[in-house]
Enzyme design. Structure first.
Site, PDB file in Angstrom:
ATOM      1  N   LEU A 255      -3.185   2.783  13.687  1.00  0.00           N
ATOM      2  CA  LEU A 255      -3.088   2.986  15.130  1.00  0.00           C
ATOM      3  C   LEU A 255      -3.445   4.421  15.507  1.00  0.00           C
ATOM      4  O   LEU A 255      -4.251   4.666  16.415  1.00  0.00           O
ATOM      5  CB  LEU A 255      -1.674   2.635  15.605  1.00  0.00           C
ATOM      6  CG  LEU A 255      -1.369   2.814  17.089  1.00  0.00           C
ATOM      7  CD1 LEU A 255      -2.319   1.980  17.940  1.00  0.00           C
ATOM      8  CD2 LEU A 255       0.079   2.429  17.381  1.00  0.00           C
TER       9      LEU A 255
ATOM     10  N   LYS B 289       1.466   8.452  18.407  1.00  0.00           N
ATOM     11  CA  LYS B 289       0.238   7.775  17.983  1.00  0.00           C
ATOM     12  C   LYS B 289      -0.924   8.016  18.935  1.00  0.00           C
ATOM     13  O   LYS B 289      -2.080   7.967  18.539  1.00  0.00           O
ATOM     14  CB  LYS B 289       0.470   6.259  17.874  1.00  0.00           C
ATOM     15  CG  LYS B 289       1.635   5.865  16.992  1.00  0.00           C
ATOM     16  CD  LYS B 289       1.357   6.085  15.526  1.00  0.00           C
ATOM     17  CE  LYS B 289       2.481   5.499  14.680  1.00  0.00           C
ATOM     18  NZ  LYS B 289       2.264   5.687  13.233  1.00  0.00           N
TER      19      LYS B 289
ATOM     20  N   ASN C 282       6.581  -7.707   4.476  1.00  0.00           N
ATOM     21  CA  ASN C 282       7.666  -7.818   5.453  1.00  0.00           C
ATOM     22  C   ASN C 282       7.718  -9.250   5.973  1.00  0.00           C
ATOM     23  O   ASN C 282       6.970 -10.107   5.512  1.00  0.00           O
ATOM     24  CB  ASN C 282       7.492  -6.807   6.586  1.00  0.00           C
ATOM     25  CG  ASN C 282       6.164  -6.982   7.295  1.00  0.00           C
ATOM     26  OD1 ASN C 282       5.801  -8.085   7.684  1.00  0.00           O
ATOM     27  ND2 ASN C 282       5.422  -5.895   7.473  1.00  0.00           N
TER      28      ASN C 282
ATOM     29  N   PRO D 210      -2.659   4.502   5.227  1.00  0.00           N
ATOM     30  CA  PRO D 210      -3.309   5.098   6.400  1.00  0.00           C
ATOM     31  C   PRO D 210      -2.647   4.606   7.685  1.00  0.00           C
ATOM     32  O   PRO D 210      -2.198   3.466   7.768  1.00  0.00           O
ATOM     33  CB  PRO D 210      -4.755   4.606   6.290  1.00  0.00           C
ATOM     34  CG  PRO D 210      -4.684   3.386   5.430  1.00  0.00           C
ATOM     35  CD  PRO D 210      -3.572   3.633   4.459  1.00  0.00           C
TER      36      PRO D 210
END
Length: 397
Positions: free
Chosen positions: A306, A340, A208, A303
Site C-alpha cells: 500500500l 501509508k 491469516n 514489502p
C-alpha cells in the site's frame, strides 16, 4: 444486458470447442447476435452446420473465400461486432495474436480489428504453464485484450491443473462485463484480495484467517458498474468473480510484483490481508523433529504494498486501503491512512467475537481526510456496492 449486441465468436481447435455450442445458445437466450468463425482444426471437433443452426448465422472458415470477401470482407467482419470472443483460445491462437501472425481467417481478424477482444484460454496444463504461453498472455493483455479463465480441473488428456476453458456462464458474465455501460465504463481498477501464504518449508506456511470474500465482492461490484478490473488474489477460500482479469499469487512478495506489473490504473483497492513478515530462512525440504528442539525461524519484513503504490510515480488517482484491527479501530486506521498515504481506509473490528474475519458480514468505519464515518453492519456484498458507488462518484467528479 446483451440485447442487440453483436458478438463475433472465434472457435479455436481444441476439445473445449464443444462448449462453444452452449455458449452460443446462452448468448442467443440473452438477445445477442452471434457470428462464428471456425478454424480448420476446430472443425475437427464441431461442425459448421451445428454452429449455424444455433447461431442462426452463416459460419465463416476460409480467408480466401471469394463469395465471403465479395459479400463481407474479413476487415468488415472484424469490425462489425461489439465484441470479439475467442473461445476456446488455444495456445496457437494466443501466440498468433501476441506476435501479429495472420495466416488464416481467425488470426487475420484478430490483427485487423479495433474491437475489444475477450480470450477464454483452453489447453494442456503444461502448455498453459510454459513460459512462452505466459509471455503471450501478458502481451495480449498489454495490447488491450481481456482474459477469462482458465479454470483448474481434470483434463481430457488425463492431467489435472489449470487449462480448462471457463464455463459458458462464466464467459457470458465476462462478455456482459465488457459490454456493460455504467459509471465506471473505461476505468481500469486494481483490487487485491485474500490472504498471503508465507512458506516455512514446502508443506508449512504462515497465513491469516482472511477468506477473500470482501475483496471478491468489491471486484464484482466494480465490474457491475462497468469497470475493467484486475483482481490480484492470494489463496482465498472462494473463487474469483466473473468478468475480472485474475492474477493468482501466494506470497506478499509475489503480490507486490504482480501489483507493480498492473500499474498504472485509475484506482486501486487493497483489500488483501497481506502478511507483515516472511520466513527469511525458509527450508527447501520438510523440516523434521529433532532432539535439538524447535527450529530457529528468522523473520524478515515483507514489502509494504500500500505504501509503495501510494509513493509511486504511477500512483492511481484513488487509493483505498483496509485496516483489520482488534483495538482502537478508528484511531489505528486514521494513523494508518496518514502513514501509508492512501486516500481512504475501510477499517473493521476483527476481534473473534465479531465473527467478521471469514464471515459473511462486515461493519466498517470509512476513514478519509475529513474524518471517520461508521457504516452499519451489513453483508459484505452491500459494503462492496457502497464502496463501488463512492469510487464511481470520485472518478467521475
Amino acid at each position: 444486458m446483451l440485447a442487440q449486441k453483436r458478438v463475433l465468436l472465434i472457435i479455436g481447435g481444441g476439445i473445449a470447442a464443444y462448449k462453444s455450442l452452449d455458449l452460443i445458445r446462452k448468448l442467443r437466450e440473452r438477445g445477442a447476435s452471434v457470428t462464428a468463425v471456425l478454424t480448420k482444426s476446430a472443425a475437427e471437433f464441431v461442425t459448421p452446420l451445428s454452429i449455424s443452426a444455433l447461431s442462426g448465422n452463416k459460419v465463416y472458415q476460409d480467408l480466401f473465400n471469394l463469395t465471403d470477401e465479395a459479400e463481407m470482407g474479413h476487415i468488415e467482419l472484424s469490425r462489425a461486432s461489439d465484441l470479439i470472443v475467442v473461445a476456446p483460445a488455444t495456445a496457437d491462437l494466443m501466440a498468433k495474436s501476441a506476435t501479429g501472425i495472420a495466416n488464416d481467417l481467425a488470426s487475420t481478424l484478430l490483427l485487423a480489428t479495433d474491437t475489444d477482444v475477450l480470450y477464454a484460454p483452453s489447453m494442456n496444463v503444461r502448455m498453459w504453464d510454459h513460459p512462452a504461453t505466459q509471455r503471450n498472455i501478458a502481451q495480449v493483455i498489454a495490447d488491450g485484450g481481456t482474459v477469462v479463465g482458465p479454470n483448474e480441473g481434470d483434463m481430457a488428456c488425463g492431467e489435472f491443473g489449470f487449462g480448462r476453458m471457463a464455463e459458458p456462464l462464466e464467459i457470458v458474465a465476462a462478455i456482459e462485463a465488457k459490454l456493460a455501460v455504467g459509471p465506471l465504463k473505461g476505468k481500469r481498477i486494481l483490487v487485491t484480495s485474500g490472504p498471503t501464504h508465507e512458506p516455512i518449508d514446502p508443506v508449512r506456511y504462515i497465513a491469516n484467517r482472511s477468506s477473500g470474500a470482501q475483496g471478491t465482492a468489491i471486484a464484482a461490484a466494480l465490474v457491475h458498474l462497468g469497470a475493467d478490473v484486475v483482481f490480484v488474489t492470494g489463496p482465498a477460500d472462494i473463487a474469483p468473480p466473473a468478468g475480472v482479469e485474475v492474477v493468482k499469487v501466494q506470497s506478499a512478495r509475489e503480490m507486490m510484483a504482480a501489483v507493480q506489473r498492473v500499474l498504472p490504473v485509475d484506482a486501486a483497492v487493497f483489500a488483501a490481508a497481506v502478511a507483515d513478515w516472511h520466513v527469511e530462512n525458509a527450508r527447501a525440504s520438510k523440516m523434521k523433529k529433532t532432539k535439538d528442539g524447535m527450529p530457529d525461524l528468522k523473520f524478515a519484513e515483507n514489502p509494504d504494498i500500500l505504501a509503495t503504490v501510494c509513493a509511486s510515480v504511477k500512483r492511481p488517482r484513488l487509493v483505498v486501503g483496509f485496516a483489520a484491527e482488534t483495538d482502537d479501530v478508528v484511531a489505528n486506521a486514521t494513523a494508518k491512512r496518514l502513514r501509508k498515504g492512501c486516500d481512504w481506509i475501510l477499517a473493521n473490528d476483527v476481534s473473534p467475537e465479531t465473527g467478521i474475519m471469514g464471515g459473511s458480514e462486515n461493519a466498517v468505519s470509512f476513514v478519509t481526510e475529513e474524518g471517520a464515518q461508521a457504516w452499519p453492519r451489513m453483508s459484505k456484498t452491500e459494503v462492496a456496492k457502497k464502496l463501488a458507488g463512492l469510487i464511481a462518484q470520485t472518478l467521475n467528479s
